[in-house]
Write a protein that holds these residues in place. Structure first.
Motif, PDB file in Angstrom:
ATOM      1  N   ASP A   7       0.833  -1.205   0.000  1.00  0.00           N
ATOM      2  CA  ASP A   7       0.000   0.000   0.000  1.00  0.00           C
ATOM      3  C   ASP A   7       0.868   1.255   0.000  1.00  0.00           C
ATOM      4  N   MET A   8       1.964   1.232   0.738  1.00  0.00           N
ATOM      5  CA  MET A   8       2.863   2.370   0.756  1.00  0.00           C
ATOM      6  C   MET A   8       3.484   2.587  -0.628  1.00  0.00           C
ATOM      7  N   ALA A   9       3.839   1.499  -1.289  1.00  0.00           N
ATOM      8  CA  ALA A   9       4.426   1.607  -2.629  1.00  0.00           C
ATOM      9  C   ALA A   9       3.401   2.178  -3.608  1.00  0.00           C
ATOM     10  N   LYS A  10       2.146   1.759  -3.493  1.00  0.00           N
ATOM     11  CA  LYS A  10       1.087   2.285  -4.365  1.00  0.00           C
ATOM     12  C   LYS A  10       0.906   3.781  -4.142  1.00  0.00           C
ATOM     13  N   ASN A  11       0.868   4.206  -2.881  1.00  0.00           N
ATOM     14  CA  ASN A  11       0.697   5.625  -2.571  1.00  0.00           C
ATOM     15  C   ASN A  11       1.866   6.456  -3.098  1.00  0.00           C
ATOM     16  N   MET A  12       3.081   5.942  -2.946  1.00  0.00           N
ATOM     17  CA  MET A  12       4.248   6.663  -3.447  1.00  0.00           C
ATOM     18  C   MET A  12       4.206   6.755  -4.973  1.00  0.00           C
ATOM     19  N   ASP A  17       3.384   9.839  -9.952  1.00  0.00           N
ATOM     20  CA  ASP A  17       2.615  10.061 -11.190  1.00  0.00           C
ATOM     21  C   ASP A  17       2.014  11.459 -11.215  1.00  0.00           C
ATOM     22  N   GLY A  18       1.451  11.876 -10.098  1.00  0.00           N
ATOM     23  CA  GLY A  18       0.850  13.206 -10.033  1.00  0.00           C
ATOM     24  C   GLY A  18       1.876  14.303 -10.248  1.00  0.00           C
ATOM     25  N   SER A  19       3.061  14.143  -9.655  1.00  0.00           N
ATOM     26  CA  SER A  19       4.080  15.185  -9.824  1.00  0.00           C
ATOM     27  C   SER A  19       4.619  15.205 -11.245  1.00  0.00           C
ATOM     28  N   LEU A  20       4.729  14.046 -11.881  1.00  0.00           N
ATOM     29  CA  LEU A  20       5.206  14.003 -13.260  1.00  0.00           C
ATOM     30  C   LEU A  20       4.192  14.602 -14.232  1.00  0.00           C
ATOM     31  N   LYS A  21       2.926  14.371 -13.971  1.00  0.00           N
ATOM     32  CA  LYS A  21       1.887  14.902 -14.855  1.00  0.00           C
ATOM     33  C   LYS A  21       1.727  16.408 -14.702  1.00  0.00           C
ATOM     34  N   SER A  22       2.045  16.923 -13.530  1.00  0.00           N
ATOM     35  CA  SER A  22       1.863  18.351 -13.314  1.00  0.00           C
ATOM     36  C   SER A  22       3.001  19.187 -13.906  1.00  0.00           C
TER      37      SER A  22
END
Length: 95
Positions: A7-12, A17-22
């Motif tokens: 779960d920690m790996a999924k959250n990271m 992904d969010g930072s790369l897309k932004s």
């Protein structure tokens, strides 16, 4: 309640992904890359008298004399050799 390691790996991964897309794309990709000239257009802008690298084997004493002369005249060794070759070729008769 503690998170499992998966779960920690999924959250990271979601955060990454969010930072790369932004982030915006660098200028070398996307629309900005079309603005730059391609290789052939840039080559057409270069003057016809461009320098060509040439390799010759010369005696060491001649090369040292060339270097000393080039330093003494504040010219580069390439300019000294080019001038010497032009002068010599102009004295040769066409056969």
């Amino acid at each position: 309640m503690a998170l499992k390691s998966t779960d920690m790996a999924k959250n990271m991964a979601k955060k990454l992904d969010g930072s790369l897309k932004s982030e915006s794309l660098p200028d070398r990709f996307g629309q900005a890359s079309k603005v730059q000239n391609n290789k052939r257009e840039r080559a057409a802008d270069i003057p016809a008298s461009k320098l060509v690298p040439v390799n010759y084997r010369l005696p060491a004493d001649l090369v040292s004399r060339l270097r000393e002369y080039a330093v003494g005249t504040d010219q580069g060794i390439n300019q000294v050799v080019a001038t010497a070759l032009n002068d010599w070729l102009s004295t040769q008769t066409k056969k």
